[in-house]
Write a protein that holds these residues in place. Structure first.
Motif, short mmCIF file in Angstrom:
data_model
loop_
_atom_site.label_atom_id
_atom_site.label_comp_id
_atom_site.label_asym_id
_atom_site.label_seq_id
_atom_site.Cartn_x
_atom_site.Cartn_y
_atom_site.Cartn_z
N ASP A 296 46.21 7.89 52.13
CA ASP A 296 46.96 6.78 52.74
C ASP A 296 46.24 5.45 52.54
N TYR A 297 44.92 5.45 52.73
CA TYR A 297 44.15 4.24 52.50
C TYR A 297 44.27 3.79 51.04
N GLU A 298 44.22 4.74 50.13
CA GLU A 298 44.34 4.40 48.71
C GLU A 298 45.73 3.85 48.40
N ASP A 299 46.77 4.44 49.00
CA ASP A 299 48.13 3.93 48.79
C ASP A 299 48.24 2.47 49.20
N LYS A 300 47.56 2.12 50.28
CA LYS A 300 47.65 0.76 50.81
C LYS A 300 46.69 -0.21 50.11
N LEU A 301 45.47 0.21 49.87
CA LEU A 301 44.43 -0.70 49.39
C LEU A 301 44.18 -0.63 47.88
N GLN A 302 44.46 0.52 47.27
CA GLN A 302 44.35 0.69 45.81
C GLN A 302 42.94 0.42 45.26
N LEU A 303 41.89 0.70 46.04
CA LEU A 303 40.53 0.45 45.57
C LEU A 303 40.15 1.35 44.39
N LEU A 304 40.51 2.61 44.46
CA LEU A 304 40.19 3.53 43.36
C LEU A 304 40.99 3.16 42.10
N ALA A 305 42.25 2.84 42.26
CA ALA A 305 43.07 2.46 41.11
C ALA A 305 42.53 1.20 40.44
N LYS A 306 42.12 0.23 41.25
CA LYS A 306 41.56 -1.01 40.69
C LYS A 306 40.22 -0.74 40.01
N HIS A 307 39.43 0.13 40.59
CA HIS A 307 38.16 0.53 39.98
C HIS A 307 38.41 1.18 38.61
N ASP A 308 39.37 2.09 38.56
CA ASP A 308 39.70 2.75 37.29
C ASP A 308 40.16 1.74 36.24
N GLN A 309 40.95 0.75 36.67
CA GLN A 309 41.41 -0.29 35.74
C GLN A 309 40.24 -1.11 35.22
N ARG A 310 39.30 -1.46 36.11
CA ARG A 310 38.12 -2.22 35.68
C ARG A 310 37.29 -1.42 34.67
N MET A 311 37.14 -0.13 34.92
CA MET A 311 36.36 0.71 34.01
C MET A 311 37.03 0.78 32.64
N LEU A 312 38.34 0.87 32.63
CA LEU A 312 39.08 0.89 31.37
C LEU A 312 38.90 -0.43 30.63
N ARG B 67 29.56 -4.31 34.87
CA ARG B 67 29.30 -2.90 35.14
C ARG B 67 28.43 -2.73 36.38
N ASP B 68 27.47 -3.63 36.57
CA ASP B 68 26.61 -3.57 37.75
C ASP B 68 27.38 -3.81 39.05
N LEU B 69 28.48 -4.51 38.98
CA LEU B 69 29.29 -4.76 40.18
C LEU B 69 30.00 -3.51 40.67
N LEU C 136 35.94 10.84 45.08
CA LEU C 136 36.02 9.43 44.71
C LEU C 136 36.62 8.60 45.85
N LEU C 137 37.70 9.10 46.43
CA LEU C 137 38.30 8.39 47.55
C LEU C 137 37.32 8.29 48.71
N TYR C 138 36.57 9.35 48.92
CA TYR C 138 35.58 9.36 49.99
C TYR C 138 34.52 8.28 49.76
N ASP C 139 34.12 8.09 48.51
CA ASP C 139 33.16 7.03 48.20
C ASP C 139 33.68 5.65 48.60
N PHE C 140 34.96 5.43 48.40
CA PHE C 140 35.55 4.13 48.70
C PHE C 140 35.88 3.95 50.19
N TYR C 141 36.34 4.99 50.83
CA TYR C 141 36.91 4.85 52.18
C TYR C 141 36.15 5.58 53.29
N ARG C 142 34.99 6.11 53.00
CA ARG C 142 34.21 6.88 53.97
C ARG C 142 34.07 6.16 55.31
#
Length: 115
Positions: free
Chosen positions: A68-84, A112-114, A14-20
């Motif tokens: 480290d990127y996730e700690d700083k940018l929180q893209l996965l965490a924000k994605h999880d929150q949106r899905m919830l 959802r499409d976003l 998942l992190l790889y999808d966001f920060y590749r």
């Protein structure tokens, strides 16, 4: 133990999808071989004519960078929150009178499409 390994693999994917794009080509390649294609350290080492330890270090450093990127940018965490939030909206939608459903369903579908 196996559950933890699967959980870690899923998180790295998942992190790889966001920060590749923030990784070098070599880091991307090693992570893809190891986590996506399920190559062993030995197989990757043979492919690149390096030691298993070197492969392990490359993968470990790349995974750390993703965290480290996730700690700083929180893209996965924000994605999880949106899905919830979307799931909660869908639950609320199911309880609405039929007349209100199409408009809200359309908004949910657009959100959802976003993702």
């Amino acid at each position: 133990m196996e559950d933890k390994l699967l959980e870690k693999t899923n998180r790295i994917n998942l992190l790889y999808d966001f920060y590749r794009q923030m990784l070098t080509e070599k880091q991307q390649l090693f992570l893809e071989y190891y986590y996506l294609d399920d190559y062993s350290l030995g197989e990757i080492a043979a492919e690149f004519s390096i030691s298993r330890q070197a492969v392990y270090e490359h993968i470990k450093r790349a995974a750390k960078l993703l965290e480290d990127y996730e700690d700083k940018l929180q893209l996965l965490a924000k994605h999880d929150q949106r899905m919830l939030q979307l799931k909660e909206m869908e639950f609320a939608l199911a309880r609405l009178p039929e007349a209100y459903k199409p408009e809200l369903q359309s908004a949910i579908d657009k959100l959802r499409d976003l993702n």
